[in-house]
Design a protein around this motif. Structure first.
Motif, PDB file in Angstrom:
ATOM      1  N   MET A 122       0.834   7.076  -6.637  1.00 44.15           N
ATOM      2  CA  MET A 122      -0.413   8.036  -6.870  1.00 44.15           C
ATOM      3  C   MET A 122      -0.049   9.288  -6.569  1.00 44.15           C
ATOM      4  O   MET A 122      -0.338  10.367  -7.118  1.00 44.15           O
ATOM      5  CB  MET A 122      -1.432   7.641  -5.694  1.00 44.15           C
ATOM      6  N   LEU A 123       0.939   9.676  -5.666  1.00 44.01           N
ATOM      7  CA  LEU A 123       1.666  11.153  -5.355  1.00 44.01           C
ATOM      8  C   LEU A 123       2.249  11.408  -6.870  1.00 44.01           C
ATOM      9  O   LEU A 123       2.065  12.488  -7.407  1.00 44.01           O
ATOM     10  CB  LEU A 123       2.471  11.245  -4.311  1.00 44.01           C
ATOM     11  N   MET A 148      -6.337   5.695   0.345  1.00 36.05           N
ATOM     12  CA  MET A 148      -5.020   4.767   0.729  1.00 36.05           C
ATOM     13  C   MET A 148      -4.783   4.526   2.299  1.00 36.05           C
ATOM     14  O   MET A 148      -4.423   3.709   2.835  1.00 36.05           O
ATOM     15  CB  MET A 148      -3.998   5.159  -0.261  1.00 36.05           C
ATOM     16  N   MET A 149      -5.183   5.915   2.768  1.00 33.73           N
ATOM     17  CA  MET A 149      -4.886   6.086   4.419  1.00 33.73           C
ATOM     18  C   MET A 149      -5.952   4.946   5.100  1.00 33.73           C
ATOM     19  O   MET A 149      -5.634   4.612   6.115  1.00 33.73           O
ATOM     20  CB  MET A 149      -4.898   7.308   4.620  1.00 33.73           C
ATOM     21  N   TYR A 177      -7.749  10.216  -3.290  1.00 29.32           N
ATOM     22  CA  TYR A 177      -7.145   8.906  -3.388  1.00 29.32           C
ATOM     23  C   TYR A 177      -5.914   8.575  -2.448  1.00 29.32           C
ATOM     24  O   TYR A 177      -6.204   7.583  -1.799  1.00 29.32           O
ATOM     25  CB  TYR A 177      -6.960   8.526  -4.914  1.00 29.32           C
ATOM     26  N   THR A 178      -5.095   9.380  -2.816  1.00 23.57           N
ATOM     27  CA  THR A 178      -3.724   9.255  -1.910  1.00 23.57           C
ATOM     28  C   THR A 178      -4.127   9.659  -0.275  1.00 23.57           C
ATOM     29  O   THR A 178      -3.619   8.638   0.515  1.00 23.57           O
ATOM     30  CB  THR A 178      -2.644   9.976  -2.224  1.00 23.57           C
ATOM     31  N   GLY A 179      -4.558  10.416  -0.020  1.00 29.78           N
ATOM     32  CA  GLY A 179      -4.827  10.904   1.503  1.00 29.78           C
ATOM     33  C   GLY A 179      -5.913  10.294   2.030  1.00 29.78           C
ATOM     34  O   GLY A 179      -5.811  10.238   3.554  1.00 29.78           O
ATOM     35  N   ALA A 208       0.906  -1.308  -0.099  1.00 26.73           N
ATOM     36  CA  ALA A 208      -0.246   0.108  -0.182  1.00 26.73           C
ATOM     37  C   ALA A 208       0.822   1.148  -0.168  1.00 26.73           C
ATOM     38  O   ALA A 208       0.416   2.206  -0.802  1.00 26.73           O
ATOM     39  CB  ALA A 208      -0.959   0.111   1.154  1.00 26.73           C
ATOM     40  N   LEU A 209       2.146   1.235   0.682  1.00 26.58           N
ATOM     41  CA  LEU A 209       2.787   2.448   0.802  1.00 26.58           C
ATOM     42  C   LEU A 209       3.404   2.647  -0.697  1.00 26.58           C
ATOM     43  O   LEU A 209       3.611   3.802  -1.022  1.00 26.58           O
ATOM     44  CB  LEU A 209       3.853   2.270   1.928  1.00 26.58           C
ATOM     45  N   VAL A 239       0.846   4.465  -2.762  1.00 27.25           N
ATOM     46  CA  VAL A 239       0.798   5.678  -2.292  1.00 27.25           C
ATOM     47  C   VAL A 239       1.865   6.309  -3.257  1.00 27.25           C
ATOM     48  O   VAL A 239       1.832   7.602  -3.555  1.00 27.25           O
ATOM     49  CB  VAL A 239       0.998   5.763  -0.655  1.00 27.25           C
ATOM     50  N   LEU A 246      -4.496   1.514   4.527  1.00 32.38           N
ATOM     51  CA  LEU A 246      -3.661   1.278   5.792  1.00 32.38           C
ATOM     52  C   LEU A 246      -3.988   0.991   7.023  1.00 32.38           C
ATOM     53  O   LEU A 246      -3.715   0.159   7.747  1.00 32.38           O
ATOM     54  CB  LEU A 246      -2.629   2.539   5.468  1.00 32.38           C
TER      55      LEU A 246
END
Length: 254
Positions: free
Chosen positions: A50-51, A78-79, A73-75, A43-44, A47, A82
């Protein structure tokens, strides 16, 4: 042609430098996401990809979709992934178990085939073409134009998508909710009685660094150096008779 349209149609030196710096990072994150055995690490890596994609969108004169990519999506999503992964917990050994034999090879082959098909389709669709409609899409600003089109021409699709998302959220809550009958619910007294019922283990398990020699709470635990720990047995419990090996160890300690 507006300034944003001209910016989208040309590639400046800074944009090219940024692309050649972030493109390898995006590919590295994509490969890391697929090859990582730990779900959290995977997952990281995603991220990171995606950034990089969000920055690419901003460079292509699309600040709205770029910020959406980074913030939503990233903030957020995905968080959330996680958080769920760390809360539930996944071991690397679990991901190595194949339910169907050969599914990894089949997944790799299908993935490569789909990537080749998608890449060839995008190449044939964009080869020799010129972008049109950018002036209308960016009239008065990228964010303002998207908001105007979203809530006028595509308002029905927007509302339908919102209804589908709400329905999916409610459906997920209903599927995950576990409703117990009133007679199946146990209060604290019933839980205590079941815990101390014959055959259960009411005492706490040994802590880190302590080796249990038996499942009985009256059996002393063994320390890392081999000695028996007197503090591992409560004084209120009767002390179990030691075995011959434990008696020998006790005599050696004395």
């Amino acid at each position: 042609m507006t300034a944003q349209t001209a910016l989208a149609a040309s590639v400046s030196g800074g944009e090219a430098v940024t692309f050649w710096i972030l493109a390898p990072l995006a590919l590295l994150g994509a490969f890391g996401m697929v090859l990582a055995r730990n779900a959290v690490h995977s997952a990281l890596w995603l991220v990171l990809t995606m950034l990089c994609l969000g920055i690419f969108y901003v460079l292509q004169a699309g600040p709205f979709i770029g910020m959406t990519q980074i913030i939503v999506y990233t903030g957020a999503i995905m968080m959330l992934f996680l958080f769920v992964l760390m809360l539930v917990g996944r071991e690397s050994s679990d991901s190595l178990i194949e339910v169907l034999r050969g599914q990894r090879v089949a997944a790799i082959g299908l993935g490569l085939g789909f990537a080749l098909l998608l890449g060839s389709g995008v190449y044939r669709a964009t080869e020799g073409g010129t972008p049109v409609g950018l002036e209308e899409a960016n009239a008065g600003g990228n964010v303002q134009a998207i908001a105007r089109l979203l809530y006028t021409d595509y308002v029905f699709a927007f509302e339908l998508t919102a209804a589908l998302l709400i329905t999916a959220t409610i459906g997920g809550m209903l599927l995950a909710h576990l409703e117990r009958r009133k007679e199946d619910r146990r209060d604290q007294v019933a839980t205590m009685k079941s815990r101390f019922a014959p055959g259960n283990y009411p005492g706490p398990k040994p802590g880190p660094g302590v080796f249990a020699t038996s499942s009985s709470v009256a059996t002393p635990a063994r320390l890392p150096d081999g000695r028996l720990s007197d503090r591992s047995t409560p004084d209120i419990l009767p002390v179990r008779e030691l075995t011959a090996e434990e008696t020998t160890l006790k005599g050696t300690e004395k």
